[in-house]
Scaffold this motif. Structure first.
Motif, short mmCIF file in Angstrom:
data_model
loop_
_atom_site.label_atom_id
_atom_site.label_comp_id
_atom_site.label_asym_id
_atom_site.label_seq_id
_atom_site.Cartn_x
_atom_site.Cartn_y
_atom_site.Cartn_z
N ASP A 66 74.78 83.30 18.66
CA ASP A 66 74.18 83.53 19.98
C ASP A 66 74.40 82.37 20.95
O ASP A 66 74.09 82.50 22.14
CB ASP A 66 72.67 83.76 19.84
CG ASP A 66 72.35 85.08 19.15
OD1 ASP A 66 73.06 86.06 19.40
OD2 ASP A 66 71.38 85.10 18.36
N GLN A 67 74.90 81.26 20.47
CA GLN A 67 74.95 80.07 21.31
C GLN A 67 75.79 80.26 22.57
O GLN A 67 75.33 79.99 23.68
CB GLN A 67 75.48 78.89 20.51
CG GLN A 67 74.46 78.27 19.58
CD GLN A 67 75.02 77.06 18.88
OE1 GLN A 67 76.13 77.09 18.36
NE2 GLN A 67 74.26 76.00 18.85
N ALA A 68 77.03 80.71 22.40
CA ALA A 68 77.93 80.83 23.56
C ALA A 68 77.41 81.83 24.59
O ALA A 68 77.35 81.50 25.78
CB ALA A 68 79.34 81.17 23.10
N PRO A 69 77.05 83.06 24.20
CA PRO A 69 76.56 84.00 25.22
C PRO A 69 75.26 83.55 25.89
O PRO A 69 75.07 83.79 27.09
CB PRO A 69 76.38 85.32 24.46
CG PRO A 69 76.35 84.95 23.02
CD PRO A 69 77.19 83.73 22.89
N LYS A 70 74.37 82.91 25.15
CA LYS A 70 73.12 82.47 25.76
C LYS A 70 73.34 81.27 26.68
O LYS A 70 72.68 81.14 27.72
CB LYS A 70 72.09 82.15 24.68
CG LYS A 70 71.54 83.39 24.00
CD LYS A 70 70.88 84.31 25.02
CE LYS A 70 70.49 85.64 24.43
NZ LYS A 70 69.90 86.56 25.42
N ALA A 71 74.24 80.38 26.31
CA ALA A 71 74.59 79.28 27.21
C ALA A 71 75.16 79.84 28.51
O ALA A 71 74.79 79.40 29.61
CB ALA A 71 75.58 78.34 26.54
N ARG A 72 76.04 80.82 28.40
CA ARG A 72 76.63 81.44 29.59
C ARG A 72 75.55 82.11 30.45
O ARG A 72 75.56 82.01 31.67
CB ARG A 72 77.69 82.45 29.17
CG ARG A 72 78.36 83.21 30.33
CD ARG A 72 79.16 82.30 31.24
NE ARG A 72 80.16 81.52 30.54
CZ ARG A 72 81.40 81.94 30.29
NH1 ARG A 72 81.79 83.14 30.70
NH2 ARG A 72 82.27 81.15 29.66
N GLU A 73 74.62 82.79 29.79
CA GLU A 73 73.54 83.47 30.51
C GLU A 73 72.72 82.48 31.33
O GLU A 73 72.44 82.72 32.52
CB GLU A 73 72.64 84.19 29.51
CG GLU A 73 71.42 84.88 30.10
CD GLU A 73 70.53 85.48 29.02
OE1 GLU A 73 69.33 85.14 29.02
OE2 GLU A 73 71.03 86.25 28.19
#
Length: 306
Positions: A66-73
């Motif tokens: 989940d790290q990459a999509p949540k950072a982008r969000e």
């Protein structure tokens, strides 16, 4: 004060992101209400012209998938805040470390597409501090971009001391650990284009720098004087640190231009008037006070200066 403060330690908790953290069991602290309108109201009350916002540090301990999509969000959310109110907000982009490739992509996207003002990096990533060799490409790219790095503690790992929450003591130690690691691994010399901010006055770096520097097994060929000088090269925000005992230490230790105002909103809501009040009344020249409140930050953030 004709020019408002620039707050470099100012957190955001986007509602969707906050709810996701709660659902994942990653956010167990006391409930903290947050909204853009509430933030602007607080800024007006505290004479803050611009806040360079960053996500809550708990969000840096995400599940790997989940790290990459949540950072982008979060980065897209904060970029929209800046787009809507460029006079009131800047933002530090969240990086999905320890995934180096994803972090490099997020640096590219955040700088080239979202116009980030800097990046947020935790003081340790699952127990690995910022001098870790695997993170070298991230520092190389940030150095190429003359980046401002805001480091924020996440706790030293292990079981907290009974009755002592991590943010009371462990956060301070975690900041000290990462500062030592950056110096002893040569990152502060090799990547001299970086401007690295240590949270909460650098923990106890200013108070204990000379003692820490007299441990030759830690520093290799560096002399005590060289270690102290490199520790002084960091920037220090005053979040929860502009107190009657800590502020004089910071003023004596930090290089000129290296102290920055920080509120730690919204997690330090009740404490902000005390620390801001002491900063307003501490005996120093008006030039020194103006530099801490906004001048030093203006020198770091070209977009905000414009």
């Amino acid at each position: 004060m004709t020019q408002g403060r620039i707050d470099t330690h100012h957190h955001v908790l986007p509602p969707q992101y906050r709810n996701w953290l709660i659902d994942k069991g990653l956010y167990k602290a006391r409930p903290v209400p947050w909204s853009v309108s509430g933030t602007v109201a607080m800024m007006d009350e505290a004479a803050i012209q611009t806040a360079v916002v960053s996500t809550a540090p708990i969000g840096l301990r995400l599940d790997p998938e989940d790290q990459a999509p949540k950072a982008r969000e979060v980065n897209e959310y904060t970029a929209e805040m800046v787009k809507d109110r460029p006079d009131r907000f800047g933002f530090f982009a969240t990086l999905p470390l320890p995934n180096v490739e994803a972090a490099l992509e997020e640096i590219r996207f955040s700088y080239d597409e979202l116009n980030a003002d800097g990046v947020l990096i935790p003081t340790n990533v699952h127990g690995r501090y910022l001098g870790d060799p695997e993170f070298e490409p991230v520092f190389e790219e940030l150095n190429r971009r003359n980046a401002v790095i805001f480091t924020h503690p996440t706790g030293v790992g292990g079981t907290p001391a009974p009755g002592i929450p991590s943010y009371v003591a462990d956060y301070l130690l975690d900041t000290v650990r990462t500062a030592i690691d950056l110096v002893r691994t040569g990152r502060t010399v090799r990547f001299s284009n970086l401007k690295i901010i240590l949270s909460h006055g650098g923990g106890f770096v200013p108070f204990a720098a000379h003692r820490m520097a007299t441990a030759p097994a830690t520093w290799g060929d560096l002399t005590t004087a060289e270690v102290v000088e490199q520790l002084r090269s960091f920037y220090f925000d005053l979040a929860l640190t502009a107190s009657p005992s800590s502020l004089p230490s910071l003023l004596a230790f930090a290089k000129p231009g290296h102290l920055l105002y920080g509120s730690d909103w919204p997690f330090a809501e009740e404490e902000i008037p005390y620390y801001t009040g002491f900063l307003d009344n501490h005996p120093m020249s008006e030039e020194e006070r103006a530099a801490i409140n906004y001048g030093n930050a203006q020198a770091l953030f070209a977009r905000i200066m414009r």
